[in-house]
Each structure stands twice: as C-alpha cells, then as structure tokens.
Design a protein around this motif. Structure first.
Motif, mmCIF file in Angstrom:
data_model
loop_
_atom_site.group_PDB
_atom_site.id
_atom_site.type_symbol
_atom_site.label_atom_id
_atom_site.label_comp_id
_atom_site.label_asym_id
_atom_site.label_seq_id
_atom_site.Cartn_x
_atom_site.Cartn_y
_atom_site.Cartn_z
ATOM 1 N N PRO A 167 -4.822 18.332 4.185
ATOM 2 C CA PRO A 167 -5.761 17.705 3.237
ATOM 3 C C PRO A 167 -6.042 16.233 3.530
ATOM 4 O O PRO A 167 -7.192 15.795 3.413
ATOM 5 N N HIS A 168 -4.982 15.469 3.902
ATOM 6 C CA HIS A 168 -5.246 14.042 4.067
ATOM 7 C C HIS A 168 -6.130 13.768 5.272
ATOM 8 O O HIS A 168 -6.865 12.786 5.292
ATOM 9 N N MET A 197 -9.707 14.599 4.206
ATOM 10 C CA MET A 197 -10.216 13.505 3.389
ATOM 11 C C MET A 197 -10.663 12.342 4.275
ATOM 12 O O MET A 197 -11.731 11.758 4.057
ATOM 13 N N MET A 210 -6.516 12.033 -1.952
ATOM 14 C CA MET A 210 -6.867 10.633 -1.694
ATOM 15 C C MET A 210 -6.577 10.236 -0.251
ATOM 16 O O MET A 210 -6.698 9.079 0.114
ATOM 17 N N GLY A 211 -6.126 11.205 0.537
ATOM 18 C CA GLY A 211 -5.874 10.896 1.941
ATOM 19 C C GLY A 211 -4.449 10.491 2.222
ATOM 20 O O GLY A 211 -4.145 9.983 3.295
ATOM 21 N N VAL A 212 -3.547 10.720 1.265
ATOM 22 C CA VAL A 212 -2.145 10.369 1.489
ATOM 23 C C VAL A 212 -1.443 11.542 2.173
ATOM 24 O O VAL A 212 -1.575 12.682 1.731
ATOM 25 N N ILE A 233 -6.366 21.923 0.295
ATOM 26 C CA ILE A 233 -5.249 22.032 -0.653
ATOM 27 C C ILE A 233 -4.794 23.485 -0.729
ATOM 28 O O ILE A 233 -3.621 23.782 -0.864
ATOM 29 N N ALA A 278 -9.131 4.394 -1.477
ATOM 30 C CA ALA A 278 -9.434 3.849 -0.153
ATOM 31 C C ALA A 278 -8.213 3.887 0.753
ATOM 32 O O ALA A 278 -8.142 3.177 1.751
ATOM 33 N N TYR A 279 -7.218 4.731 0.390
ATOM 34 C CA TYR A 279 -5.937 4.712 1.093
ATOM 35 C C TYR A 279 -6.065 4.924 2.596
ATOM 36 O O TYR A 279 -5.412 4.261 3.386
ATOM 37 N N SER A 280 -6.962 5.824 3.006
ATOM 38 C CA SER A 280 -6.997 6.177 4.423
ATOM 39 C C SER A 280 -7.865 5.208 5.231
ATOM 40 O O SER A 280 -8.050 5.396 6.420
ATOM 41 N N ARG A 281 -8.401 4.181 4.570
ATOM 42 C CA ARG A 281 -9.301 3.283 5.296
ATOM 43 C C ARG A 281 -8.618 1.959 5.630
ATOM 44 O O ARG A 281 -7.744 1.499 4.914
ATOM 45 N N LYS A 289 0.836 -1.201 0.000
ATOM 46 C CA LYS A 289 0.000 0.000 0.000
ATOM 47 C C LYS A 289 0.871 1.252 0.000
ATOM 48 O O LYS A 289 0.620 2.198 -0.743
ATOM 49 N N ALA A 340 -2.797 13.826 -2.072
ATOM 50 C CA ALA A 340 -3.277 14.380 -0.801
ATOM 51 C C ALA A 340 -4.796 14.297 -0.740
ATOM 52 O O ALA A 340 -5.371 13.986 0.308
ATOM 53 N N GLN A 400 -12.873 14.652 -2.659
ATOM 54 C CA GLN A 400 -13.013 15.400 -3.897
ATOM 55 C C GLN A 400 -12.612 14.554 -5.099
ATOM 56 O O GLN A 400 -11.639 13.813 -5.059
ATOM 57 N N CYS A 407 -11.119 21.393 0.891
ATOM 58 C CA CYS A 407 -10.298 20.186 1.043
ATOM 59 C C CYS A 407 -8.953 20.442 1.695
ATOM 60 O O CYS A 407 -8.213 19.504 1.976
#
Lengths: 517, 248
Positions: free
Chosen positions: B72-73, B76, A403-405, B52, B103-106, A385, A401, B82, B50
């Motif tokens: 931002p992260h 999110m 995308m939550g990175v 940014i 789905a990176y943060s999940r 990941k 960012a 967004q 967001c």
C-alpha cells in the motif's frame, strides 16, 4: 461495561455515591501521605529538631483523624450498600469497596511507618533516607529506560514483548565484550586501551564531520551568489574530493588528540576514557538492537494477523530461547564489569550539617543518562517525521499505510528504539552493579514491565514516571515498613497486583478505546 | 490510455467472494463515481486498488504500469491516494500533523508547502484549527481534514470513499462543491458514494456496482435518467421512505 450510577436527591442536594467515594479515597490517601512525610521529615531532623511532643502530637492527631475518617467511611459504605440493596435496579458497588479498601491500605501504611520510625528515630537519620532516595532514582532510571521499550511496542502492536529483559542483558553482554576488548588493548588497564580506541574513533568522527562540508559550503555559496553576482567563493572546498576531505578531517582529529595528550594529559585521559566508554555503551546498544530486530522478524512479524494471545506466547518463547541460548553459549558464571577510574568511587553529598551521603559516580551517570535519553526519545516521538509516523501507526495501521507509511518499517524502528534504550540501560547496569550473568535481565525486565503497567502501558510519560516511582518504592519501601530489604521484590510485585486489580489502566492510563481492547 | 485501469478484479474475504470481476477505467481530469448499495463492494474496490486488500485475480494499471501487488505505501507514493471511508482522522495527532502525515512519502519541501497552502485556501477552517487534535473536530471538519490530508499526498488520482457519510445535508452540499472544485483545479477523482443523486450530479461518468459486479456504466447524465438506477439508488421509493422515517 456500563457503570450504573445511582444518584439520590436529598432536597436540592444531589448525592452521587460513586463520585463521593472517589473523592473520599483521594483525600484519605493524601492525608496518609502527609502523615508519612511529616513523620519522616521530623524524626530524621530535616527541619531541625522540633519539640519532641509537637511532632508526636501532630502525627498522632493525623493518625486518629484517619481512624475516624475510616470509621465514617465504613458507616457511609454500609449505608449506601443497604440503600442500594433495597433499590429496584441493580447497581454495582465494586468501586465503593475498592475505594474504601484503598483508604484502609493507606491508613495501615501510614500507621506502620509512624510506629516504626517513631519507635527508634535514631535508626532513621536523614542520610539513610537520602541514600535510599538516590538508590531509588538509580533503579528508577534503569526501570524507566527499559519500561519505555515495553510501552513503545505495546503502543503499536498491543503485545507485551516479554523478551525485552533478555534484549537488555544481551546489551550487557555486548558492552562486556567491548569492555574486555578495550581492557585487552591496554593489557588490563582501561585507560591505556581507551587511548588506542580514541585514537581511532575520534579521527573517524572528525572525518565523518568533514564529509558534508562541501554541500554545506555549496548551500551557503548559493545563497550568497543569489544575492549578488559575485563568483562562488566555495570553489576551494569543492576542489577537495570526498576521500581528501575524509583524510583531512581524520588528520585534524588525530592532530588535536595528540596535541591534547601533550599539553593537558589529564584532559586527554578523561576524554579518551569517555570516548571508550561511549564505545562500550554503543556496542551494547547495537547488540540489543540487532537482537530485538531479529526477534521481531522471526517471532512476531509472521504472527501479525494472528489473535492477540499468539504473539504473547511467542514472546515468552523468545524470552526462554534467548535466556537458554545465553546460558549455553556464555555459561552460568558471573562476569565482572570493571569500572575505569574515571567513573569509579563515590561523591560525598553534604546535607547541611546533618551528614553526608556517598553517591556512586555510576549512579549519577545512570540517572543523568537515562534522563537525557528520555528527553531525546520524547522529542523524537513528538517532533520528528518518523515519530509522527509511529504515533499514527499506533492509532491506525491501515490508514497509516494509505498515507504512504511502511507500517512494518515503523514497527521495526519502534523495536529498535526500545532495544537501544534497553541496551544503554543494560551496560549502565553492568557498570553500576559491577557483575552480571545471563539471568541479570530477567528480574529488571519484569520490574520494568511492572513500571510500564504502573504508569499506564502504551503511555510514554507514564513509563518514565512508573519507572522512577517503582524504583523509589523499592528503595524506600522496606525502610519505611521497617522490614528486610530482601522484601523489595515482594513489594514491587505486590504493587503490580494492586495496580492490575484496582487500576488496570495505570496511574497515567487513559481509558482504553474499545477497538484497542 | 487511461490514468487508472482496473481489469477483471477479484477479491476474497476468506471464502466470501467480494469482488467478482470488476473492470473500470478513469481518464485524466475526470470525476468517475462508483455507486451501489450497502455491501456492493465499493469500499473493497478502493481498498484493492490501494493494496490494503489483496487482489486474487485481475490487474490494476496506473498509466499502463501494473501496481496490483505492490504494498500500500508504494502504491500511495505512486500517486494513488485514498481518503478512506469514515474519514479515519488520526484522533491524537493535531490537524497540522494529520496533514503532514498525508505528505509522509514526499521529500520536496517546496511542493509540500504549496500543497499545504492550497489545502488551507480550500479549507480555511483547517488553518484556524491547525493546532487542535484531530479528534476534537466536528464531523464536517474531519471530512475536510481527510480530504486535505489526501491532497497533501499530491494525488494523481484521488479516491474518495463516502465523503458525505454522516454529514448534515448542508455540509453534504459543501463537500460535493469542494469535490467539483478540486476536479476543476486538475485533480482526477474516483468517487465512491451511497448518495447516488449527488454523486451523479458532479461526476462525468459512473459505474453501478451490485454484489461485487458492475451492472451498469455510462455517462453520469445518462445514468441519472436510467429507470433501473432511479428505482434502485435515486429511489423515489427509498427517498420517500427515509423522508417518512425522518418525520416520525
């Protein structure tokens, strides 16, 4: 830059001079390379001893062919230039020149190799080529590991981390201190110290391995109870609390080690030595990583929004700072990296009945470990990941960012991974060369940078390839050209200049997107 | 209490005052659209929400929780997702990897799997092409991927920036149908559009933005009847002009 190409129609045949010229270069280089290998393989007796005049005839024929090839190319080049100069629209002919010069370069190279080797075949036995090949692979392994650090950082930040060579040698220092610690523990004998180190580390490893047992057992138990309504069989394990499991693990590890010492002392010594060596390497890697993270935090991150040249200058500053700091703290003298018995000495590799090549054990370790680390890195970047996030951040930071990175975190991880590889390379380099000082990272750093550019900077397989390619060129180049081995740096950096002039995107290089440049 | 509440938002690009006090709110289950011409500040508004772009003044509230200055992260991961203007697909990642990035943060494996199923049901095309690189998709497919990727973040509110940009009219209709469908499935949407006609057709309410200020806000149906909006954005004149240029 819009490359204007000119096509000429001759009846129904379309002539595209630029494409033809590229093909001309490709075939010329191929034939010259074939000639070089033909000469080397046959004079060194790799394919037995063929009739002397046969290989000489073929070699000379290839040489004559190349001359004719060059002459034809010259005529074609001049003709194209003439017709283009009469054309109404200006057409760039730089590519044609470059391709022609490339053919001349390969022609000259093959002629030189043939004349040097054929003049005195006895001085070029297959064992010499074999030895140089091994040397090249060892150098290449180190270069490739370090080049990956340059390429990873460039891929994400589009900056060259010039402090990477210093990060490398900080790893060598870290390893040296760990090595000295082990030696002191054993009163100067590595194996004795290694036994005490392993007596702590192995039980610790077992203890840590035992920690997640409960969750594993619970998961297995859940599956089973879900199927049939039987009582949870894992209750025994859940009885043990965390510290109890830790202790039990440690005791089992310690017991196994002691038992091994009693029953198989040779295996015991090998295992303890390996554990202690891993400890030394790990310390080097961690020191490198900490240095790289600190440099990133202090010298690069505050400049994130600055023009691209600014962090580059900052990187050169960081490089000088680290070098001078090491000079002042650790002094200029060379330090010895003594090898434990297990990895000292050479292994003789027989090549049929043509002789043997003495291969150092450390050399084998360098090549094997670097290959393993490269496979691990590649798998990590492609499958995990975090690796996926690294690729996403390399492509588009704002969207990542969104995308939550956490972009900064990914950048730190990138620096850390590059530095871990460099640290491992640094320690292995120490063991292989058996001595180093504060300057030991400078030239390898530059060479690895060359390797990264050679393979196409920003490209991970490119850095691996470039590293090994450069190592081989450095080791085999002086021998092929029949010049002093001291010239290897000249050859390496000439190669850098050639690549930068003629193919700035590197051998594997993709055409950089406009937004990146 | 609105799901998303923006209060008096000011944003600067250097010395340029891009947003001059934007206030808007989005209720749970709504489609709210933000329309306006080029450079009105629509994208800037989304990017400020967001995180940014930094807000110089004002607040962004998510269920009364101040998220204005969070990175931002983090914003999110709170559920403000967004789908950016110009789609911004990761070209060198595969379709599947793009969705996984969404789905990176999940960490909830089951939730991610069910969202993936939902995305593949909504966009069967993406399922067919999951191993292809993002850069090889057509414009319409990329837009679907951009929306799908955002859905993988399980948004509490989905911010869609110009989903119809650069698409053929038939595809534009598809995209708006999907927007409406997603809303019916329970997704709250803040939709930024230049295609005001289509946007007002699917939205419940709308805001009209002009040079960094909100000049009108009302029910979507009312806005469609508004003279000023008709002239400026639904523009018979403009529409006719663009038709003429197409014929040429």
């Amino acid at each position: 830059m819009a490359q204007v190409t000119q096509t000429r129609r001759l009846g129904r045949i379309t002539l595209d001079a630029d494409r033809l010229s590229s093909q001309y270069f490709g075939w010329g280089a191929l034939i010259a390379t074939v000639r070089i290998f033909w000469v080397i393989a046959l004079t060194s007796g790799l394919f037995g001893t063929p009739a002397d005049d046969l290989y000489r005839t073929v070699s000379d024929a290839l040489g004559s062919f190349l001359w004719a090839y060059a002459a034809v190319g010259l005529v074609a080049l001049l003709a194209t230039l003439y017709s283009r100069s009469r054309g109404e629209e200006p057409v760039s002919s730089t590519r044609l020149f470059i391709n022609y010069l490339g053919v001349i370069f390969f022609l000259a190279l093959s002629a030189r190799v043939a004349s040097v080797v054929q003049a005195d075949p006895a001085r070029y036995p297959i064992t010499l080529w074999g030895l140089q090949l091994v040397n090249g692979l060892v150098l290449g392994g180190v270069y490739a590991l370090v080049a990956l650090g340059y390429t990873l950082v460039y891929g994400i930040l589009f900056m060259i981390n010039f402090a990477h060579g210093e990060v490398l040698v900080m790893g060598t220092f870290g390893g040296w201190f760990a090595l000295t610690y082990v030696l002191n523990l054993g009163d100067g004998t590595f194996e004795v110290g290694a036994a005490s180190v392993a007596a702590v580390l192995l039980p610790l490893l077992f203890a840590v391995l035992f920690l997640p047992l409960e969750t594993l057992a619970a998961r297995a138990g859940r599956k089973r109870t879900a199927r049939a309504a039987e009582p949870d069989p894992t209750w025994v394990l859940t009885l043990f609390s965390l510290p109890v499991r830790f202790l039990v693990g440690a005791l089992i590890g310690y017991g196994l080690l002691q038992a091994l010492g009693g029953f198989a002392p040779h295996v015991y010594e090998a295992i303890t030595t390996i554990v202690a060596l891993l400890f030394v390497v790990a310390v080097g890697m961690i020191v490198s990583m900490l240095v790289a993270i600190t440099v990133e935090r202090i010298a690069y991150r505050p400049l994130r929004g600055a023009p691209r040249l600014t962090p580059l200058i900052s990187a050169i500053g960081a490089s000088f700072f680290l070098q001078q700091a090491m000079l002042n703290v650790f002094g200029p003298s060379k330090r010895a990296y003594s090898r434990p018995k297990l990895i000292d000495g050479t292994i003789n590799v027989r090549i049929g009945d043509l002789g043997t090549i003495p291969v150092t054990k450390t050399g084998i370790i360098v090549v094997v470990v670097s290959l393993v680390l490269m496979v691990l890195l590649y798998t990590f970047v492609q499958r995990s990941k975090t690796g996926r996030a690294m690729r996403a951040v390399a492509e588009d930071k704002p969207t990542s960012a969104l995308m939550g990175v956490d972009v900064n975190q990914v950048i730190v991880i990138t620096f850390a991974i590059g530095a871990l590889l460099a640290g491992a390379a640094g320690v292995m380099m120490g063991f292989h060369n058996q001595s180093f000082n504060f300057r030991a990272g400078f030239i390898p750093g530059l060479k690895a940078f060359t390797a990264a550019v050679l393979g196409g900077i920003g490209n991970i397989p490119g850095a691996m390839f470039g590293g090994f390619f450069l190592g081989l060129v450095e080791a085999l180049g002086p021998t092929m050209l029949g010049i002093n081995a001291e010239y290897k740096d000249v050859i390496a950096f000439s190669l850098l200049v050639l690549v930068l002039v003629f193919r700035p995107t590197g051998i594997f290089g993709e055409v950089l997107a406009e937004k990146k440049v | 209490m609105a799901l998303l509440e923006v209060e008096n938002l000011h944003t600067y690009y250097g010395k340029i005052h891009a947003l001059k006090g934007i206030s808007l709110s989005v209720e749970e289950g709504e489609i709210v659209t933000l329309i306006g011409g080029n450079g009105a500040g629509k994208t800037t508004t989304l990017n400020t929400i967001c995180g940014i772009v930094r807000a110089a003044e004002g607040r962004v509230l998510l269920r009364d929780e101040d998220i204005t200055l969070l990175p931002p992260h983090v914003i999110m991961s709170r559920g403000v997702v967004q789908s950016p203007e110009g789609r911004k697909i990761f070209q060198r990642l595969t379709v599947m990897e793009n969705l996984e990035m969404g789905a990176y943060s999940r960490n909830d494996v089951h939730g991610i799997a069910s969202d993936l199923e939902f995305v593949f049901e909504t966009f069967p095309r993406l399922k067919e092409r999951q191993k292809q690189l993002g850069g090889t998709l057509s414009g319409g497919e990329q837009q679907m991927l951009a929306i799908g990727r955002a859905l993988m973040g399980h948004p509490r509110i989905l911010l869609l920036d110009e989903p119809s940009m650069g698409l053929a009219p038939l595809l534009v209709r598809d995209i708006f149908r999907i927007v409406k469908y997603l809303n019916e499935q329970g997704t709250t949407i803040l939709l930024v559009e230049q295609n005001a006609l289509m946007a007002l057709a699917v939205a419940h309410r709308g805001y009209v933005l002009q040079t960094g200020k909100i000049i009108l806000s009302d029910e979507a149906t009312t806005l469609r009847e508004n003279e000023m909006v008709r002239a400026a954005y639904l523009g018979e004149h403009e529409g006719a002009a663009s038709l003429r240029s197409e014929n040429r």
